[in-house]
Enzyme design. Sequence first.
Site, PDB file in Angstrom:
ATOM      1  N   HIS A   1      29.695 -41.886  -6.136  1.00  0.00           N
ATOM      2  CA  HIS A   1      30.394 -41.893  -4.846  1.00  0.00           C
ATOM      3  C   HIS A   1      31.245 -40.632  -4.696  1.00  0.00           C
ATOM      4  CE1 HIS A   1      32.428 -43.633  -1.365  1.00  0.00           C
ATOM      5  NE2 HIS A   1      33.583 -43.266  -1.910  1.00  0.00           N
TER       6      HIS A   1
ATOM      7  N   LYS B   1       7.335 -20.784   2.615  1.00  0.00           N
ATOM      8  CA  LYS B   1       7.776 -21.849   3.531  1.00  0.00           C
ATOM      9  C   LYS B   1       9.191 -22.300   3.205  1.00  0.00           C
ATOM     10  CE  LYS B   1       7.405 -25.811   2.401  1.00  0.00           C
ATOM     11  NZ  LYS B   1       6.263 -26.682   2.582  1.00  0.00           N
TER      12      LYS B   1
ATOM     13  N   ARG C   1      -1.705 -36.105  18.829  1.00  0.00           N
ATOM     14  CA  ARG C   1      -2.711 -36.940  19.498  1.00  0.00           C
ATOM     15  C   ARG C   1      -2.235 -38.364  19.733  1.00  0.00           C
ATOM     16  NH1 ARG C   1      -8.074 -36.576  16.170  1.00  0.00           N
ATOM     17  NH2 ARG C   1      -6.568 -36.780  14.466  1.00  0.00           N
TER      18      ARG C   1
ATOM     19  N   THR D   1      -2.390 -20.467  -2.627  1.00  0.00           N
ATOM     20  CA  THR D   1      -1.719 -20.847  -1.387  1.00  0.00           C
ATOM     21  C   THR D   1      -0.225 -21.008  -1.587  1.00  0.00           C
ATOM     22  OG1 THR D   1      -3.692 -21.945  -0.492  1.00  0.00           O
ATOM     23  CG2 THR D   1      -1.567 -22.632   0.392  1.00  0.00           C
TER      24      THR D   1
END
Length: 522
Positions: free
Chosen positions: A511, A110, A262, A101
Amino acid sequence: MALLPRALSSGGRPSWRRAARASRGFPLPLPFPAAATHALSRAMACRQEPQPQGPPPSAGAVVSYDYLVIGGGSGGLASARRAAELGARAAVVESHKLGGTCVNVGCVPKKVMWNTAVHSEFLHDHGDYGFSSCEGKFNWRVIKEKRDTYVSRLNTIYQNNLTKAHIEIIHGHAVFTSDTKPTIEVSGRKYTAPHILIATGGMPSSPHESQIPGASLGITSDGFFELEELPSRSVIVGAGYIAVEIAGILSALGSKTSLMIRHDKVLRSFDSMISTNCTEELENAGVEVLKFSQVKEVKKTSSGLEVSLVTAVPGRLPVMTTISDVDCLLWAIGRDPNSKGLSLNKLGIKTDDKGHIIVDEFQNTNVKGIYAVGDVCGKALLTPVAIAAGRKLAHRLFENKEDSKLDYNNIPTVVFSHPPIGTVGLTEDEAIHKYGKENVKIYSTSFTPMYHAVTKRKTKCVMKMVCAYEEEKVVGIHMQGLGCDEMLQGFAVAVKMGATKADFDNTVAIHPTSSEELVPLR
């Protein structure tokens, strides 16, 4: 069980392959002198290493291996290759393309599409950064061709890796037989081994026609990668990470997209902060989130699909509506294990009600010599999990590391939403349930990343740290924002090592970055 001796390689380093060969009675080659080694290397460079040959088995013969792996996906391939490195004679059975997959219809293609969608988002920001004429016309076919070529290249790489490792590839569908010892049959030929691994993965779920008339007119995530054009109108059904990712990709690339869920939030198994923020970000990005909604019927018309749905908001009467001219209806409602066609009943291998193979912490099934890893087990359906579990199993079986097993705690995961999500460890609710509310301390923040300081388009970055007990051990980190997919890995190491809030506080922040906000949380 006695451990194998630490046999030395020609360079004096421990070699488990040599030890394994010695334990099976194979002669070990003596070390060559340095000059002879260099001469041999030059000679070998002039010819290709011959592959081991043997007489083909007769039609009725049973072919034996040390290790049989059913499934050529990430977990199965990783386990087979590691076993071969440790001296096992291994074979992999695969009925489709190597890579499973992840490589073919999951993580890899993907991520290519997500990267494409991110480019589309950044194009809209170029004007704010001083660039003119930044409106680019998107061509779906171009990226599909490049993506598919990349996937095919990976298929070839997997094939070559198995060949180099002297692992036989058996093409076809495997089924267990009723033979006395565990045996599989592939295309009429039988194979056996003292150790057989089931790593057949999973497949997308979709509703039956009896549940939703016309359901077969929709596609699944597998079908998403077969689309030849960008759909003008898309409806995605589901609230999990696959639904969120595909909805985000299609919307960013210009498809009018609705996401039908749902309940009132997506990713409900994630931390509540992530669930809430991701739902908001989807809506802010232009995805229509249809809450408390379910598909009732799908019809095909001359202009596309007609999707009928019912919306039942708690405390209100249900409302029936229709979405017309739908080019792509995609079901992303879960995944099922690839276990039904294996004839597991022939050996009495136990599964749960959904067909997931039941294994213990060492990946053992209830049948001696039969193991399972990856999505077919239904636990932590992630490629790196299957790979790690498969390798741990190989070390236990062929290196005699009796305690070798995967620790399923604190597994990091990322959702390639817009912006991306990174999470590791316990959610706030899980921590409270485990440790008690009085023993849990939460640190969180929400801010706009510096990237958006000059852009009209804005996305938030939200972060949460879940700590337990007086020492404030960090038991969970959850974040969504630009760069959270990449920054999670380092924080996951800290959580796995048992870092405390004080450890984070004592670390100098970098930073200006978004990650620095997680270090000194207050």
